[in-house]
Design an enzyme around this catalytic site. Structure first.
Site, PDB file in Angstrom:
ATOM      1  N   THR A  93       0.820  -1.215   0.000  1.00 23.36           N
ATOM      2  CA  THR A  93       0.000   0.000   0.000  1.00 23.36           C
ATOM      3  C   THR A  93       0.852   1.261   0.000  1.00 23.36           C
ATOM      4  O   THR A  93       0.488   2.258  -0.611  1.00 23.36           O
ATOM      5  CB  THR A  93      -0.931  -0.020   1.236  1.00 23.36           C
ATOM      6  OG1 THR A  93      -1.786  -1.139   1.098  1.00 23.36           O
ATOM      7  CG2 THR A  93      -1.767   1.226   1.343  1.00 23.36           C
ATOM      8  N   THR A 150       2.083  -4.271   4.241  1.00 25.76           N
ATOM      9  CA  THR A 150       2.048  -4.541   5.676  1.00 25.76           C
ATOM     10  C   THR A 150       1.628  -5.977   5.997  1.00 25.76           C
ATOM     11  O   THR A 150       2.000  -6.500   7.039  1.00 25.76           O
ATOM     12  CB  THR A 150       1.090  -3.576   6.398  1.00 25.76           C
ATOM     13  OG1 THR A 150      -0.217  -3.715   5.850  1.00 25.76           O
ATOM     14  CG2 THR A 150       1.556  -2.147   6.273  1.00 25.76           C
ATOM     15  N   ASP A 151       0.871  -6.610   5.099  1.00 31.84           N
ATOM     16  CA  ASP A 151       0.305  -7.918   5.445  1.00 31.84           C
ATOM     17  C   ASP A 151       1.370  -8.933   5.851  1.00 31.84           C
ATOM     18  O   ASP A 151       1.174  -9.691   6.795  1.00 31.84           O
ATOM     19  CB  ASP A 151      -0.498  -8.489   4.265  1.00 31.84           C
ATOM     20  CG  ASP A 151      -1.833  -7.790   4.082  1.00 31.84           C
ATOM     21  OD1 ASP A 151      -2.125  -6.851   4.841  1.00 31.84           O
ATOM     22  OD2 ASP A 151      -2.588  -8.200   3.177  1.00 31.84           O
ATOM     23  N   LYS A 165       1.758  -7.893  12.802  1.00 31.17           N
ATOM     24  CA  LYS A 165       0.598  -7.056  12.445  1.00 31.17           C
ATOM     25  C   LYS A 165      -0.590  -7.574  13.241  1.00 31.17           C
ATOM     26  O   LYS A 165      -1.021  -8.705  13.043  1.00 31.17           O
ATOM     27  CB  LYS A 165       0.328  -7.141  10.937  1.00 31.17           C
ATOM     28  CG  LYS A 165      -0.830  -6.269  10.481  1.00 31.17           C
ATOM     29  CD  LYS A 165      -0.960  -6.236   8.959  1.00 31.17           C
ATOM     30  CE  LYS A 165      -2.157  -5.372   8.557  1.00 31.17           C
ATOM     31  NZ  LYS A 165      -2.278  -5.186   7.110  1.00 31.17           N
TER      32      LYS A 165
HETATM   33  N1  ASP Z   1      -2.333  -6.063   1.098  1.00 24.90           N
HETATM   34  C1  ASP Z   1      -1.387  -4.993   1.249  1.00 24.90           C
HETATM   35  C2  ASP Z   1      -0.011  -5.582   1.264  1.00 24.90           C
HETATM   36  O1  ASP Z   1       0.371  -6.191   2.213  1.00 24.90           O
HETATM   37  C3  ASP Z   1      -1.675  -4.244   2.498  1.00 24.90           C
HETATM   38  C4  ASP Z   1      -0.705  -3.133   2.841  1.00 24.90           C
HETATM   39  O2  ASP Z   1       0.304  -2.906   2.238  1.00 24.90           O
HETATM   40  O3  ASP Z   1      -0.985  -2.453   3.839  1.00 24.90           O
HETATM   41  O4  ASP Z   1       0.701  -5.437   0.319  1.00 24.90           O
END
Ligand code: ASP
Length: 446
Positions: free
Chosen positions: A110, A186-187, A265
């Site tokens: 993201t 973040t995932d 997370k």
């Molecule tokens: N689905 C995304 C990822 O992990 C979520 C994010 O980046 O916050 O790439």
């Protein structure tokens, strides 16, 4: 490479473009957008794909981006960019001396995404240098060398990609970066943080993973603060190791810097989703200060140098035990050629006593089985209950307070870098802080 130089009103069209040209404003300049009595002052940001060409995006002094329709507004130039265009971010570190710059490697997620307004979907599409243009203040913190290594959402990450990232980080350190920031989804950021921790054991400089929960073209994005803090930590902390740097709480502009093997997370959407588990953050950072929680560990560790082992095996598995779990699942893994599994067991490290004989058979056949706890906080202790004792006797290796995800990454790494007979010993040893003798409760769960 000049990034913004070709277009000084990047992404603007129609009414917004005309009003900005009339006012003599360029991206990066400080502008005032007035609606009668009310006015907003901030830096004009590039517009990243929009179906509304009457909107301008400005970054307010508190770091938040807001979109303002200029249909009924007047636009005024307050002050020119002061260097944003004259000295655009560079993608080549030509002329940078060792230690003078931070390398920013983008992998996607993201933080490197924009919203496609037609579909509402978020896609990784921004260049690393676009990220830098979102945070003009970075200029005052460090010179930056940027590269896009991959543009994926982190749910698509895999062990082979951890190796690519580790190699890229290593070569940036070899080339003389003061530290490396890895922009990441973040995932699965915790998994990659653990992977880099093992692959670059003994590293003498900071490697900081950073992401955002909201894409950088959304007004409420946390990308700005997170990136600013990550670069600041990478440049100024001199703290060796691998860390995740993300918002410390939902609202304030402070980020927590958490060891890469002890981070998770813990929330789907909050900005402060990342928590230190069984430990504390090593530092808190904001745009003005860097506060270490443990002063004694500040500064370079004089040690044997980095032990670079970037390989990862795809023959490791991670499985959470649940009531009704069938031994068939473990048997299937062994039949399919998997070499070992990390179990996230219940409580102190249990699975059903009905599985014990089957587990002992699998172990005898050479299949490796490790135990962590799905409780996450605390540590496994398999000596308390009969089931735990029987599992130990069956050959299950307990992994203390290691997070299940970290244990899985470590198993994948150990299988790729050590002979099979040494893997149990590697898994039992504390290599980079993943296995503490005593757990520190961070208090997040109380
Ligand atoms: N689905 C995304 C990822 O992990 C979520 C994010 O980046 O916050 O790439």
């Amino acid at each position: 490479m000049c990034v913004l130089g070709e277009s000084r009103l990047e992404g603007y069209h129609g009414l917004a473009y005309r009003k900005l040209v009339e006012a003599g404003v360029n991206v990066g300049d400080t502008v005032e957008v007035s609606f009668g009595d009310e006015s907003f002052v901030g830096r004009l940001m590039p517009r990243v794909e929009s179906d509304d060409d009457s909107v301008v995006t400005i970054k307010l002094p508190n770091g938040y981006n807001i979109g303002l329709s200029v249909v009924d507004a007047s636009v005024r130039l307050v002050s020119p960019a002061g260097g944003l265009h004259q000295q655009p971010p560079v993608e080549e570190a030509v002329g940078f001396g060792a230690g003078e710059y931070v390398a920013l490697i983008s992998t996607g997620g993201t933080i490197a995404s924009r919203v496609e307004y037609e579909t509402g979907a978020v896609r990784p599409a921004l260049r690393a240098s676009d990220l830098m243009s979102l945070v003009p203040e970075l200029e005052g913190i460090s010179r930056l060398k940027t590269q896009v290594l991959m543009s994926i959402l982190s749910e698509d990450m895999k062990p082979a990609y951890w190796e690519r990232i580790a190699r890229a980080v290593y070569s940036e350190l070899e080339a003389g970066a003061a530290g490396v920031v890895v922009a990441h989804g973040t995932d699965t950021m915790g998994y990659t943080a653990a992977a880099l921790s093992f692959a670059l054991r003994g590293v003498d400089r900071p490697i900081v993973l950073v992401g955002s929960q909201r894409s950088s073209d959304r007004p409420s994005s946390d990308a700005y603060t997170n990136l600013l803090c990550a670069v600041k930590f990478a440049k100024e902390s001199f703290r060796p190791g691998v860390y995740v740097c993300m918002h410390a709480s939902t609202s304030d502009p402070t980020c927590a810097v958490i060891p890469g093997v002890k981070v998770r997370k813990m929330h789907t959407s909050r900005r402060d989703a990342f928590k230190a588990v069984n430990t504390r953050p090593v530092a808190f950072v904001d745009r003005d200060k860097l506060v270490f929680l443990d002063e004694s560990s500040k500064g370079y560790v004089v040690g044997g140098g980095v032990v670079f082992k970037p390989g990862f095996s795809d023959k490791a598995a991670l499985i959470e035990y649940y009531p009704g779990f069938s031994l068939d699942i473990l048997n299937w893994l062994a039949e399919k050629g998997y070499l070992g599994v990390v179990l996230a067991g219940t409580g102190l490290g249990h699975v059903s006593s009905e599985l014990v004989d089957g587990i002992a058979r699998l172990r005898r056949s050479g299949f490796l089985i490790y135990m962590t706890s799905q409780c996450l906080y605390g540590r496994v202790n398999m000596n308390v209950y009969t089931t735990g004792r029987r599992l130990l006797a069956a050959g299950v290796v307990p992994l203390g307070d290691m997070l299940p995800e970290t244990a899985y990454v470590k198993l994948s790494w150990a299988l790729a870098n050590y002979p099979l007979e040494e893997v149990d010993g590697v898994m039992r040893s504390n290599l980079v802080g993943e296995l503490s003798a005593r757990s520190v409760y961070s208090g997040e769960w109380t």
